[in-house]
Design a protein around this motif. Structure first.
Motif, short mmCIF file in Angstrom:
data_model
loop_
_atom_site.label_atom_id
_atom_site.label_comp_id
_atom_site.label_asym_id
_atom_site.label_seq_id
_atom_site.Cartn_x
_atom_site.Cartn_y
_atom_site.Cartn_z
N ASN A 86 -25.34 5.18 75.48
CA ASN A 86 -26.38 6.18 75.76
C ASN A 86 -25.92 7.62 75.51
OD1 ASN A 86 -28.30 4.20 76.45
ND2 ASN A 86 -27.41 4.07 78.51
N LYS A 87 -24.95 7.80 74.63
CA LYS A 87 -24.47 9.15 74.29
C LYS A 87 -24.56 9.33 72.78
CE LYS A 87 -21.16 9.37 78.06
NZ LYS A 87 -19.74 9.42 78.41
N LEU A 88 -25.36 10.31 72.35
CA LEU A 88 -25.53 10.62 70.93
C LEU A 88 -25.21 12.08 70.69
CD1 LEU A 88 -29.00 8.91 70.38
CD2 LEU A 88 -26.75 7.97 69.85
N SER A 89 -24.82 12.39 69.47
CA SER A 89 -24.59 13.79 69.09
C SER A 89 -24.87 13.95 67.61
CB SER A 89 -23.16 14.23 69.41
OG SER A 89 -22.23 13.50 68.65
N HIS B 27 -30.49 -1.12 70.65
CA HIS B 27 -29.37 -2.03 70.94
C HIS B 27 -28.04 -1.35 70.67
CE1 HIS B 27 -32.21 -5.25 71.46
NE2 HIS B 27 -32.72 -5.02 70.27
N LEU B 28 -28.01 -0.55 69.62
CA LEU B 28 -26.78 0.19 69.29
C LEU B 28 -26.52 1.26 70.35
CD1 LEU B 28 -27.44 0.73 65.48
CD2 LEU B 28 -26.12 -1.10 66.54
N ILE B 29 -27.55 2.05 70.64
CA ILE B 29 -27.41 3.16 71.58
C ILE B 29 -26.98 2.65 72.96
CG2 ILE B 29 -28.67 5.00 72.79
CD1 ILE B 29 -30.43 5.17 70.19
N GLY B 30 -27.56 1.52 73.38
CA GLY B 30 -27.28 0.98 74.70
C GLY B 30 -25.95 0.25 74.83
N GLY B 31 -25.22 0.13 73.72
CA GLY B 31 -23.90 -0.49 73.78
C GLY B 31 -23.91 -2.01 73.71
#
Length: 94
Positions: free
Chosen positions: A10-13, A43-47
């Protein structure tokens, strides 16, 4: 170029990443005009995908303009407007 990168669950930049380059004769480089993430990116963002590593670029739905083509590309030319498909085959096999 700038890209949306996964930095952890849940961490993007938005990060500066290397410009794309042709790696084989059938590649095309596209300058994106608009891009987005979709439901499968959640699914990617949530790990939920264990292969994700910090710095991986996400977002695979986009539109843009062809800026470079490999010598074996026959159907597209520099300047063509294209939609980038996230699921694509070579088109030569069944």
């Amino acid at each position: 170029m700038k890209a949306l990168c996964w930095e952890g669950v849940n961490k993007l930049s938005v990060e500066q990443v290397p410009d794309p380059e042709l790696r084989n004769d059938q590649d095309i480089v596209v300058r994106l005009v608009a891009g987005t993430t979709c439901g499968s990116d959640l699914h990617l963002i949530g790990g939920y995908i264990p292969a994700m590593r910090a710095g991986d670029v996400i977002g695979h739905e986009s539109v843009g303009e062809v800026v470079e083509t490999g010598p074996a590309v026959r159907r597209h030319r520099v300047g063509d407007r294209v939609v980038v498909s996230s699921f694509v085959g070579c088109g030569r096999c069944w």
